[in-house]
Motif scaffolding. Structure first.
Motif, PDB file in Angstrom:
ATOM      1  N   MET A 137       1.043 -13.648  -0.743  1.00 46.54           N
ATOM      2  CA  MET A 137       0.590 -12.358  -0.230  1.00 46.54           C
ATOM      3  C   MET A 137       1.355 -12.008   1.052  1.00 46.54           C
ATOM      4  O   MET A 137       1.620 -12.883   1.871  1.00 46.54           O
ATOM      5  CB  MET A 137      -0.914 -12.402   0.050  1.00 46.54           C
ATOM      6  N   LYS A 194      -1.843  -2.100   6.699  1.00 41.74           N
ATOM      7  CA  LYS A 194      -3.135  -2.721   6.983  1.00 41.74           C
ATOM      8  C   LYS A 194      -3.655  -3.555   5.823  1.00 41.74           C
ATOM      9  O   LYS A 194      -4.735  -4.115   5.897  1.00 41.74           O
ATOM     10  CB  LYS A 194      -4.164  -1.654   7.343  1.00 41.74           C
ATOM     11  N   GLU A 195      -2.908  -3.629   4.725  1.00 46.28           N
ATOM     12  CA  GLU A 195      -3.420  -4.390   3.586  1.00 46.28           C
ATOM     13  C   GLU A 195      -2.440  -5.489   3.168  1.00 46.28           C
ATOM     14  O   GLU A 195      -1.259  -5.459   3.520  1.00 46.28           O
ATOM     15  CB  GLU A 195      -3.722  -3.469   2.407  1.00 46.28           C
ATOM     16  N   PHE A 196      -2.970  -6.446   2.433  1.00 48.58           N
ATOM     17  CA  PHE A 196      -2.156  -7.523   1.888  1.00 48.58           C
ATOM     18  C   PHE A 196      -1.880  -7.223   0.425  1.00 48.58           C
ATOM     19  O   PHE A 196      -2.777  -6.818  -0.318  1.00 48.58           O
ATOM     20  CB  PHE A 196      -2.874  -8.873   2.007  1.00 48.58           C
ATOM     21  N   VAL A 197      -0.618  -7.396   0.034  1.00 48.36           N
ATOM     22  CA  VAL A 197      -0.218  -7.153  -1.356  1.00 48.36           C
ATOM     23  C   VAL A 197       0.544  -8.360  -1.876  1.00 48.36           C
ATOM     24  O   VAL A 197       1.054  -9.181  -1.107  1.00 48.36           O
ATOM     25  CB  VAL A 197       0.644  -5.875  -1.481  1.00 48.36           C
ATOM     26  N   HIS A 198       0.603  -8.459  -3.189  1.00 50.22           N
ATOM     27  CA  HIS A 198       1.319  -9.550  -3.840  1.00 50.22           C
ATOM     28  C   HIS A 198       2.810  -9.363  -3.581  1.00 50.22           C
ATOM     29  O   HIS A 198       3.381  -8.315  -3.892  1.00 50.22           O
ATOM     30  CB  HIS A 198       1.017  -9.519  -5.337  1.00 50.22           C
ATOM     31  N   ARG A 239       1.759  -8.795   4.167  1.00 51.16           N
ATOM     32  CA  ARG A 239       1.077  -7.655   4.788  1.00 51.16           C
ATOM     33  C   ARG A 239       1.974  -6.420   4.697  1.00 51.16           C
ATOM     34  O   ARG A 239       3.147  -6.454   5.061  1.00 51.16           O
ATOM     35  CB  ARG A 239       0.766  -7.986   6.241  1.00 51.16           C
ATOM     36  N   ARG A 240       1.395  -5.371   4.171  1.00 52.95           N
ATOM     37  CA  ARG A 240       2.072  -4.070   4.137  1.00 52.95           C
ATOM     38  C   ARG A 240       1.130  -3.096   4.821  1.00 52.95           C
ATOM     39  O   ARG A 240       0.111  -2.705   4.248  1.00 52.95           O
ATOM     40  CB  ARG A 240       2.332  -3.612   2.710  1.00 52.95           C
TER      41      ARG A 240
END
Length: 166
Positions: A93, A98-102, A95-96
């Motif tokens: 994961m 404010k969110e975490f993405v695969h 961070r992009r």
């Protein structure tokens, strides 16, 4: 729960047996039992050849297995479970904003990770149990180079010696 070696052993041999049970190192057991560090390797291995010492070690190990309920099956099943769990892939994961993405690689494929060190450790235990490569094998496998079929073969209890496509 008496772990004292047989009273028929001489005191230093009895001490060797008790020390040997701690880590199964004949050399270290000889040193801890009071033998010279300079000759501990030879003495430790000589003591292991003495029938009454071997018998005392075997009896103590059997008693310990009965007490703890830890036997070869317990160790092998545990090592296999560790190996299988270590191969479970986990998403990497990132961070992009404010969110975490695969995470993805340069070709847009998802990036996964697994515990290669833990898997190799478990394979080493299993390999020693089946005496793969001899009694003192040290096994290092580059899991990244194994195919999914080969990983599945190993996870299902297959031998490294009979890997498909190897």
């Amino acid at each position: 729960m008496d772990t004292t070696p047989s009273p028929r052993l001489k005191p230093r041999r009895a001490a060797f047996v008790a020390e040997y049970l701690k880590d199964l190192s004949a050399t270290q057991a000889a040193v801890r039992a009071g033998y010279s560090a300079d000759t501990a390797y030879a003495i430790g291995h000589r003591l292991l050849k003495i029938a009454e010492v071997r018998d005392a070690i075997q009896q103590a190990m059997s008693d310990r297995a009965d007490r703890t309920k830890v036997d070869v099956d317990f160790v092998v099943n545990g090592a296999r479970e560790v190996f299988e769990r270590c191969l479970q892939k986990r998403a990497v994961m990132v961070r992009r904003g404010k969110e975490f993405v695969h995470a993805t690689d340069e070709d847009g494929r998802h990036v996964w990770q697994f515990d290669a060190k833990g898997a190799n450790g478990a394979l080493g235990i299993l390999a020693k149990h089946v005496r793969l490569g001899g009694p003192d094998v040290s096994l290092n496998v580059d899991l990244d180079k194994l195919t999914p079929a080969q990983l599945e073969h190993i996870a299902n209890g297959g031998s490294l010696a009979t890997l498909p496509g190897a």
